[in-house]
Design a protein around this motif. Structure first.
Motif, mmCIF file in Angstrom:
data_model
loop_
_atom_site.group_PDB
_atom_site.id
_atom_site.type_symbol
_atom_site.label_atom_id
_atom_site.label_comp_id
_atom_site.label_asym_id
_atom_site.label_seq_id
_atom_site.Cartn_x
_atom_site.Cartn_y
_atom_site.Cartn_z
ATOM 1 N N LYS A 183 47.778 -36.205 70.415
ATOM 2 C CA LYS A 183 48.384 -36.786 68.877
ATOM 3 C C LYS A 183 48.518 -35.818 68.054
ATOM 4 O O LYS A 183 47.763 -34.797 68.055
ATOM 5 N N ARG A 184 49.604 -35.936 66.905
ATOM 6 C CA ARG A 184 49.624 -34.978 66.007
ATOM 7 C C ARG A 184 49.904 -35.670 64.733
ATOM 8 O O ARG A 184 50.278 -36.845 64.720
ATOM 9 N N LEU A 185 49.315 -35.174 63.376
ATOM 10 C CA LEU A 185 49.549 -35.447 62.199
ATOM 11 C C LEU A 185 50.753 -34.972 61.533
ATOM 12 O O LEU A 185 50.821 -33.638 61.563
ATOM 13 N N VAL A 186 51.864 -35.618 61.377
ATOM 14 C CA VAL A 186 52.826 -35.047 60.766
ATOM 15 C C VAL A 186 53.161 -35.384 59.218
ATOM 16 O O VAL A 186 52.787 -36.730 58.880
ATOM 17 N N ALA A 187 53.353 -34.655 58.301
ATOM 18 C CA ALA A 187 53.309 -35.018 56.955
ATOM 19 C C ALA A 187 54.454 -34.250 55.998
ATOM 20 O O ALA A 187 54.913 -33.061 56.634
ATOM 21 N N THR A 188 55.021 -34.658 55.113
ATOM 22 C CA THR A 188 55.832 -34.183 54.144
ATOM 23 C C THR A 188 55.004 -33.285 53.065
ATOM 24 O O THR A 188 53.799 -33.518 52.694
ATOM 25 N N ASP A 189 55.822 -32.445 52.327
ATOM 26 C CA ASP A 189 55.280 -31.722 51.352
ATOM 27 C C ASP A 189 54.956 -32.644 50.076
ATOM 28 O O ASP A 189 54.354 -32.367 49.141
ATOM 29 N N GLY A 190 55.419 -33.897 50.104
ATOM 30 C CA GLY A 190 55.202 -34.758 49.090
ATOM 31 C C GLY A 190 53.891 -35.533 49.166
ATOM 32 O O GLY A 190 53.535 -36.525 48.581
ATOM 33 N N GLY A 191 53.188 -35.339 50.408
ATOM 34 C CA GLY A 191 52.071 -36.010 50.490
ATOM 35 C C GLY A 191 51.923 -37.314 51.378
ATOM 36 O O GLY A 191 50.931 -37.969 51.415
ATOM 37 N N ARG A 192 52.974 -37.589 52.188
ATOM 38 C CA ARG A 192 52.944 -38.801 53.032
ATOM 39 C C ARG A 192 52.936 -38.235 54.476
ATOM 40 O O ARG A 192 53.622 -37.032 54.821
ATOM 41 N N GLY A 193 52.619 -39.237 55.277
ATOM 42 C CA GLY A 193 52.403 -38.647 56.819
ATOM 43 C C GLY A 193 51.813 -39.961 57.648
ATOM 44 O O GLY A 193 51.332 -40.812 56.913
#
Length: 740
Positions: free
Chosen positions: A605-615
Motif C-alpha cells: 500500500k502507498r500513501l498518496v498526498a497533495t502539496d496542499g496536505g490532503r491524501g
C-alpha cells in the motif's frame, strides 16, 4: 410393396422412390453390419468374424502363432467378403496395446507404434488369440448363441459372442454409420465388474451409484482425466458427453536451479510424432515464448523432454500453453449409440448398457445349461443301458451270439432304447470288467447330481443371478485391478481452474537500472549499478530518478496531476544512447510532471498526498493502469499538485508544513481508498505540506542532519490527531523541512 419386374422387363419407377429404396438398404447395411457395435459383446461384424476365424484355426492363447495372411485369407474367404487391407487393419488394431485397453489379439512382429508408424505387411506378422478373446468366445460350442449362414451359405458364423468379458465398455468402440455414430471410450474391467455386481444386488440402483464404482474411462495410454464429476455423471446418465484428457507430466530438477519437464503419457489416440512436430512448429513460429526446446527420448515408454526458456518460468505456465495449443489435451467423446439385442440402434445410458450385458449373460447361462442338460440326458441314457447289460450280462452275450438281429432282440428283451442297444453292441469286450461297472455307476451318480443341480438352477432366477455374479467375480479376478493388465492407467484428476499465465512469464527476468532525466528521457541499463557518474545525457539535461528493478516488473509512474501510469520493465528502451522520451510511452499531460517512479509489489500500500496536505492510502494493485492514458487516483483541488507517494511501512505518520509545524498521528487514521481527494492530514493557515514520512512509533522519528542521522524517541509533544496544526519541530531539525 410392388412386385419386382421379371428379367428382361422394364418397370417405370420414380427416381426419388428408387433412390430412397437403395439408399435405405445401404444405410441399414452400414448401421447393422459394419459401423455400430453390439451392446452384448461390443464387437462389430469384422471383429467378430476375425476372432471366430482365428478360433477355427485353433490359434488359442496356449498354442502357437500363425501368419496373419492366413487369418485374413480365411476371414475374407469364408466370412467377410471385403478388402484384405481393411480386415488386416482391424486385426492390427486389436493387437495394439496402445489402441486397445485389453488386446484381443497377441501379435508377433511389427504391429505399428504410438508414433503412427504402420504395421508390417501381413505376410511378415503372426498372431494368436489372447485370454480376453478366449473369454469372449467361451461357450460357443455349447449352444450359447445363435449361428447364421455365412454370406455364401457354405458355413455358419455366430450372430453374437457369448461374452464372458464386458468388452463394449472395457475396450470401447468408435464408428460412423449413415446418419449416426458411436463413440465409447475404454474403461477399467475391474471397475466394470464392481458396477455389474452392484446392479445384480440392487437392480433399481441409480446411474450415480454405478458411477461411484465406475468413476470414468481408463485409457490404454494413461493420461489424466480432468473433468468435473457433474459432467461425468451427466454423460453417463444420458449416454452422451465428453471427457477432457491431458498428458501426464512431471518436473525433473537439474543442477544450478534448472529443471526440465518430462511428459510420460499422452492422450488416447494421439500420435506422439505428430504432437512433437506440432510443438516444434509452434517453437519455430515463436508461439511458445516460455519453451526453449523439445526432445524425444522415448524408447518403449513415452519420454518427451521440454526445456523451459529459463529457470524463472513456472512449469504450470509452460504446460498450460501446450494444453491450449496442442493435442496434449484432447476431448474423448461419449456417445453410446449401439445395437441392442433386437438389432435396433439406440443411445443407451450406463445402466442400460450394463443391464443389456447382464441380460445377455443370463441368456447364455440358460442356453448353456439346457445344452448341458441335453448332453447329460443322452449320456445317462447310455449309462443306464450299460448298467442293464451288466446286470444281465450272460443273457446279453447269448443274444448277441445267437440272434441274427441282435439289436431288436436286445431292445425287446430288456426294454432298451435304440441308443442304448446301439451302445451295448458297440461296447468293447475289455469293458466287461467289474471295475468298469463301478466307474459307470460312479459317473451315473455324478451326472445325476449335476442334472438335478442344473434343473434347480433353471427353475430359480435368484440362483442364476448368483451364478452370474460368480462368473463376473472370476472375470474380475482374472483381468481386474489385481493383475498387471487390469491396473488403472488413467489418473482421475480434478477439473483444472482457469490458469492465467501472467505477462511476466513471457519475459526473461534480468536486473535493470532505470534512468529518467529531468527532461523526461528514459532508458533501462542492464544490471544493478550505483555508479552513474559516467552516464551521459543530452546537453542541458541531467538525471532526475534512478530505480533498480527487473525486466519482469511493472514500473509505476506517479504524476503531479494525480495519475498513475504503468510500463513493463521489458518495454523500456535499452541503455544505449540517451533513451526515448517517456511521453511517447504514456499520455502524460503537458502541464504534468513525474513526481515518483517505483516498481510494483503486489500487496503493498502507498500513501498518496497533495502539496496542499490532503491524501489517503491506496493499494498499489488499484493504481495499475492498463492503457497509455494512465489511471486517475488522486483528485486535486484548485492550485494543488500531487507531490507524495510513499509506501506504508509503519504505524505512525509525521507531517511537516511549509510553516515549519510538525504533527505526528497514527497511520490508522488515514482511510484506504481507490480514488478521491482524501482527507486533510495537517491544517495550514498559509502554505502547504513540505514533507511526510511513515515510521514505527516505537523506534522514534529519524531525519537527516548533514551527514548524520538524528532520532527523536519522545514524540509526546508532537502527537495529536490528524488535521491538527502541530508545533515546531525538535531542535536541530533541517531548515529545508525535509526528513531526508
Amino acid at each position: 410393396m410392388t412386385e419386382p419386374a421379371a428379367a428382361g422387363l422394364i418397370r417405370e419407377t420414380p427416381l426419388t422412390e428408387a433412390l430412397g429404396e437403395r439408399y435405405l438398404a445401404y444405410a441399414m447395411s452400414t448401421i447393422v453390419s459394419r459401423s455400430l457395435p453390439d451392446v452384448r459383446d461390443g464387437l462389430k461384424p469384422v471383429h467378430r468374424r476375425l476372432l471366430y476365424a482365428m478360433r477355427q484355426l485353433k490359434l488359442d492363447p496356449q498354442g502357437g502363432f500363425k501368419k496373419c495372411a492366413r487369418v485374413v485369407g480365411d476371414v475374407i474367404g469364408k466370412y467377410h467378403p471385403h478388402g484384405d487391407v481393411a480386415v488386416y487393419d482391424a486385426m492390427v488394431r486389436l493387437a495394439q496395446d496402445f489402441a486397445v485397453r485389453y488386446p484381443l489379439v497377441e501379435g508377433q512382429g511389427n504391429f505399428g507404434n504410438i508414433d503412427g508408424d504402420n504395421a508390417a505387411a501381413m505376410r511378415y506378422t503372426e498372431a494368436k488369440l489372447t485370454e480376453v478373446a478366449a473369454a469372449l468366445m467361451a461357450g460357443l460350442d455349447e449352444d450359447a448363441v445363435d449361428f447364421r449362414p455365412t454370406y455364401d451359405g457354405s458355413e455358419d458364423e455366430p450372430v453374437v459372442m457369448p461374452a464372458a468379458f464386458p468388452n463394449l465398455l472395457a475396450n470401447g468402440s468408435a464408428g460412423i454409420a449413415v446418419g449416426m455414430a458411436t463413440s465409447v471410450p475404454p474403461h477399467n474391467v475391474g471397475e466394470i465388474c464392481d458396477a455389474l455386481k452392484l446392479l445384480i444386488r440392487e437392480p433399481d440402483c441409480s446411474v450415480d451409484a454405478l458411477v461411484a464404482h465406475m468413476p470414468g474411462p481408463d485409457f490404454p495410454t494413461g493420461g489424466v482425466l480432468v473433468e468435473t464429476r457433474e459432467a461425468v455423471l451427466e454423460a453417463y446418465r444420458t449416454g452422451r458427453g465428453a471427457f477432457r484428457l491431458r498428458a501426464r507430466w512431471a518436473v525433473e530438477k537439474l543442477s544450478h536451479g534448472l529443471y526440465q519437464i518430462v511428459i510420460t503419457e499422452i492422450p488416447y489416440q494421439v500420435q506422439k510424432s505428430k504432437v512433437i512436430e506440432k510443438i516444434a512448429e509452434l517453437l519455430t513460429e515463436k508461439k511458445l515464448p516460455l519453451l526453449a526446446d523439445i526432445r524425444d527420448e522415448s524408447a518403449e515408454d513415452v519420454r518427451i523432454v521440454l526445456e523451459p526458456r529459463n529457470r524463472t518460468v513456472e512449469p504450470e505456465h509452460v504446460m498450460e500453453q501446450l494444453f491450449r495449443n496442442t493435442d496434449l489435451e484432447t476431448r474423448a467423446s461419449l456417445n453410446m449409440n449401439v445395437l441392442g439385442g433386437d438389432g435396433v440402434p439406440r443411445v443407451m445410458n450406463l445402466k442400460e448398457v450394463l443391464q443389456a450385458f447382464l441380460d445377455h449373460r443370463m441368456e447364455v447361462l440358460e442356453r448353456r445349461s439346457r445344452h448341458r442338460l441335453d448332453k447329460i440326458a443322452k449320456r445317462l441314457e447310455v449309462l443306464e443301458g450299460y448298467l442293464i447289460a451288466y446286470l444281465n450280462l450272460d443273457e446279453v452275450i447269448r443274444i448277441i451270439r445267437e440272434e441274427d438281429e441282435a439289436k431288436p432282440a436286445l431292445m425287446k428283451a430288456f426294454g432298451l432304447t435304440d441308443a442304448q442297444a446301439e451302445a451295448i453292441l458297440n461296447m468293447r469286450l475289455r469293458s466287461l470288467r467289474k471295475l468298469e461297472e463301478m466307474e459307470i455307476r460312479k459317473e451315473h451318480d455324478a451326472l445325476s447330481a449335476e442334472q438335478a443341480e442344473l434343473q434347480t438352477l433353471l427353475a430359480d432366477p435368484a440362483r442364476r443371478w448368483k451364478a452370474i455374479a460368480v462368473q463376473i467375480a472370476e472375470t474380475q479376478k482374472k483381468f481386474g485391478q489385481a493383475t498387471q493388465l487390469g491396473k488403472r492407467r488413467t489418473e482421475l484428476g480434478d477439473a483444472p481452474g482457469a490458469v492465467v499465465v501472467p505477462i511476466e512469464a513471457f519475459v526473461e527476468r534480468e536486473p535493470i537500472t532505470i534512468l529518467l532525466s529531468e527532461k523526461g528521457w528514459i532508458r533501462a541499463m542492464k544490471g544493478h549499478t550505483d555508479q552513474l557518474d559516467g552516464v551521459k545525457f543530452k546537453e542541458g539535461d541531467q538525471l532526475r530518478f534512478s530505480l533498480k528493478a527487473e525486466t519482469t516488473d511493472k514500473i509505476l509512474f506517479f504524476a503531479t496531476d494525480g495519475r498513475f501510469y504503468t510500463v513493463g520493465g521489458d518495454k523500456l528502451p535499452s541503455g544505449r544512447g540517451f533513451g526515448e522520451p517517456l511521453r511517447l510511452m504514456i499520455d502524460l499531460a503537458n502541464d504534468a510532471e513525474i513526481a515518483l517512479i517505483f516498481a510494483h509489489r503486489p500487496g503493498r500500500k502507498r500513501l498518496v498526498a497533495t502539496d496542499g496536505g490532503r491524501g489517503f492510502v491506496v493499494d498499489e494493485a488499484e493504481a495499475l493502469a492498463q492503457t497509455k492514458s494512465g489511471k486517475m487516483v488522486l483528485n486535486l483541488g484548485d492550485g494543488e499538485k500531487a507531490a507524495f507517494c510513499i509506501p506504508v511501512e509503519g504505524d505512525a505518520v509525521a507531517v511537516i508544513g511549509d510553516n515549519r509545524k510538525l504533527l505526528v498521528f497514527m497511520a490508522e487514521e488515514i482511510p484506504v481508498m481507490t480514488r478521491g481527494r482524501g482527507v486533510m492530514l495537517q491544517k495550514y493557515r498559509d502554505g502547504g505540506m513540505a514533507d511526510i514520512k511513515i515510521f514505527t512509533l516505537a523506534e522514534g522519528l529519524s531525519w537527516k542532519s548533514g551527514e548524520r542521522t538524528r532520532t527523536e524517541s519522545d514524540l509526546t509533544p508532537w502527537i495529536g490527531k490528524r488535521a491538527s496544526v502541530g508545533r515546531l519541530p525538535p531542535t536541530g531539525f533541517p531548515r529545508n523541512n525535509k526528513f531526508m
